[in-house]
Motif scaffolding. Structure first.
Motif, PDB file in Angstrom:
ATOM      1  N   VAL A 125       2.503  -2.067  -8.630  1.00 37.38           N
ATOM      2  CA  VAL A 125       1.761  -0.886  -8.206  1.00 37.38           C
ATOM      3  C   VAL A 125       2.682   0.091  -7.468  1.00 37.38           C
ATOM      4  O   VAL A 125       3.569  -0.319  -6.715  1.00 37.38           O
ATOM      5  CB  VAL A 125       0.542  -1.303  -7.346  1.00 37.38           C
ATOM      6  CG1 VAL A 125       0.950  -1.988  -6.072  1.00 37.38           C
ATOM      7  CG2 VAL A 125      -0.346  -0.106  -7.028  1.00 37.38           C
ATOM      8  N   GLU A 138       1.934   5.328  -3.903  1.00 37.03           N
ATOM      9  CA  GLU A 138       0.737   6.141  -3.669  1.00 37.03           C
ATOM     10  C   GLU A 138      -0.534   5.340  -3.932  1.00 37.03           C
ATOM     11  O   GLU A 138      -1.447   5.298  -3.107  1.00 37.03           O
ATOM     12  CB  GLU A 138       0.749   7.389  -4.560  1.00 37.03           C
ATOM     13  CG  GLU A 138      -0.461   8.290  -4.313  1.00 37.03           C
ATOM     14  CD  GLU A 138      -0.862   9.118  -5.533  1.00 37.03           C
ATOM     15  OE1 GLU A 138       0.022   9.594  -6.266  1.00 37.03           O
ATOM     16  OE2 GLU A 138      -2.080   9.282  -5.748  1.00 37.03           O
ATOM     17  N   LEU A 139      -0.587   4.680  -5.083  1.00 37.46           N
ATOM     18  CA  LEU A 139      -1.784   3.937  -5.440  1.00 37.46           C
ATOM     19  C   LEU A 139      -1.983   2.715  -4.538  1.00 37.46           C
ATOM     20  O   LEU A 139      -3.104   2.382  -4.159  1.00 37.46           O
ATOM     21  CB  LEU A 139      -1.720   3.515  -6.914  1.00 37.46           C
ATOM     22  CG  LEU A 139      -2.938   2.794  -7.473  1.00 37.46           C
ATOM     23  CD1 LEU A 139      -4.217   3.596  -7.290  1.00 37.46           C
ATOM     24  CD2 LEU A 139      -2.738   2.479  -8.949  1.00 37.46           C
ATOM     25  N   ASP A 193      -5.732   0.543  -0.583  1.00 39.57           N
ATOM     26  CA  ASP A 193      -5.833  -0.182   0.679  1.00 39.57           C
ATOM     27  C   ASP A 193      -6.332   0.718   1.805  1.00 39.57           C
ATOM     28  O   ASP A 193      -6.247   0.355   2.976  1.00 39.57           O
ATOM     29  CB  ASP A 193      -4.465  -0.780   1.022  1.00 39.57           C
ATOM     30  CG  ASP A 193      -4.568  -1.883   2.052  1.00 39.57           C
ATOM     31  OD1 ASP A 193      -5.624  -2.538   2.117  1.00 39.57           O
ATOM     32  OD2 ASP A 193      -3.602  -2.088   2.796  1.00 39.57           O
ATOM     33  N   GLU A 212       4.779   0.175   8.761  1.00 40.06           N
ATOM     34  CA  GLU A 212       4.230  -1.078   8.262  1.00 40.06           C
ATOM     35  C   GLU A 212       4.831  -1.545   6.949  1.00 40.06           C
ATOM     36  O   GLU A 212       4.599  -2.648   6.514  1.00 40.06           O
ATOM     37  CB  GLU A 212       2.718  -0.901   8.060  1.00 40.06           C
ATOM     38  CG  GLU A 212       1.963  -0.865   9.362  1.00 40.06           C
ATOM     39  CD  GLU A 212       0.959  -1.986   9.434  1.00 40.06           C
ATOM     40  OE1 GLU A 212       1.116  -2.833  10.323  1.00 40.06           O
ATOM     41  OE2 GLU A 212       0.049  -2.020   8.600  1.00 40.06           O
ATOM     42  N   GLU A 261       6.921  -3.172   4.877  1.00 33.15           N
ATOM     43  CA  GLU A 261       8.003  -4.152   4.951  1.00 33.15           C
ATOM     44  C   GLU A 261       8.806  -4.278   3.656  1.00 33.15           C
ATOM     45  O   GLU A 261       9.930  -4.725   3.651  1.00 33.15           O
ATOM     46  CB  GLU A 261       7.473  -5.526   5.385  1.00 33.15           C
ATOM     47  CG  GLU A 261       6.658  -6.286   4.361  1.00 33.15           C
ATOM     48  CD  GLU A 261       5.205  -5.855   4.332  1.00 33.15           C
ATOM     49  OE1 GLU A 261       4.431  -6.478   3.604  1.00 33.15           O
ATOM     50  OE2 GLU A 261       4.845  -4.896   5.027  1.00 33.15           O
ATOM     51  N   SER A 313      21.775  -7.078   1.516  1.00 34.88           N
ATOM     52  CA  SER A 313      21.181  -7.381   2.815  1.00 34.88           C
ATOM     53  C   SER A 313      21.145  -8.876   3.104  1.00 34.88           C
ATOM     54  O   SER A 313      21.000  -9.287   4.231  1.00 34.88           O
ATOM     55  CB  SER A 313      19.763  -6.797   2.908  1.00 34.88           C
ATOM     56  OG  SER A 313      18.937  -7.425   1.955  1.00 34.88           O
TER      57      SER A 313
END
Lengths: 92, 125
Positions: B82, B85-86, B91, B103, B105, B124
């Protein structure tokens, strides 16, 4: 493939102007998004279903610091491919 | 909402198209996406999400009823990710760039390819 390629296909197939084809493709995705936003499931026969799942809050960990955190409850979208689509991808 | 409802809504939104036109257009959208995936192509729809085809190796499975071991052939599966934007819209989150930085992550970008993602993980990690 991007939206532009889909527009091209519509344009070839239906013969509207490019502008019209672009608008209608944009609208199709916007209609789908609006219905998903309202919590509705989308069923496109021959392609697949877009379904919403509600996740409860759960404990997680920041993988960088190891710190424990609460991952908030949320609504997530998933896609279930139709058997027709699966077959198209795996021809016998 | 089914494909039929979608066709209906497109026809209502575009009075200059007949219902038949709307049907041809909606079908052409999903047919072209199916064709692209059948060719193993990646699809990216901005603001909606992306589809990739992933190879699954053959494996040993079990018939859940009898418990006998059966071999499951290798296959390709379509996966949907997804778009930002969607994801936020379903949510009930604000879709402005400010609210999501905190938020988020996964920090994903719709432009990101699988290669980018694995490179990022490599760097990373």
């Amino acid at each position: 493939m991007t939206k532009a390629d889909i527009v091209e296909r519509i344009y070839e197939k239906v013969g509207f102007s490019k502008k019209e084809a672009t608008d209608v493709v944009e609208s199709i995705f916007e209609i789908i998004k609006a219905h998903l936003e309202r919590g509705e499931k989308i069923k496109i026969s021959g392609f697949g279903n877009f379904v919403l799942n509600t996740k409860r809050p759960r404990k997680g960990r920041n993988p960088q610091t190891g710190e424990e955190i609460v991952i908030s409850g949320r609504r997530v979208l998933s896609f279930k491919p139709s058997p027709v689509l699966k077959k198209a991808i795996n021809p016998l | 909402m089914t494909k039929r409802d979608l066709i209906e809504e497109v026809a209502q939104q575009y009075p200059r198209f007949s219902r038949r036109d709307a049907e041809v257009i909606v079908n052409a959208v999903f047919d072209s996406m199916t064709d692209a995936l059948a060719k193993g192509e990646r699809i990216e729809i901005r603001g909606f999400g992306s589809f990739i085809v992933k190879q699954r190796p053959s494996r040993e499975g079990r018939n859940p009823r009898t418990g006998t071991v059966v071999s499951v052939a290798a296959k390709k599966v379509p996966l949907f990710k997804v778009g930002k934007e969607l994801r936020l819209r379903v949510d009930d989150q604000p879709t402005d760039a400010e609210g999501l930085a905190v938020e988020d992550e996964t920090a994903d970008d719709e432009d990101e390819t699988e290669e980018d993602a694995s490179m990022r993980r490599g760097v990373s990690g």
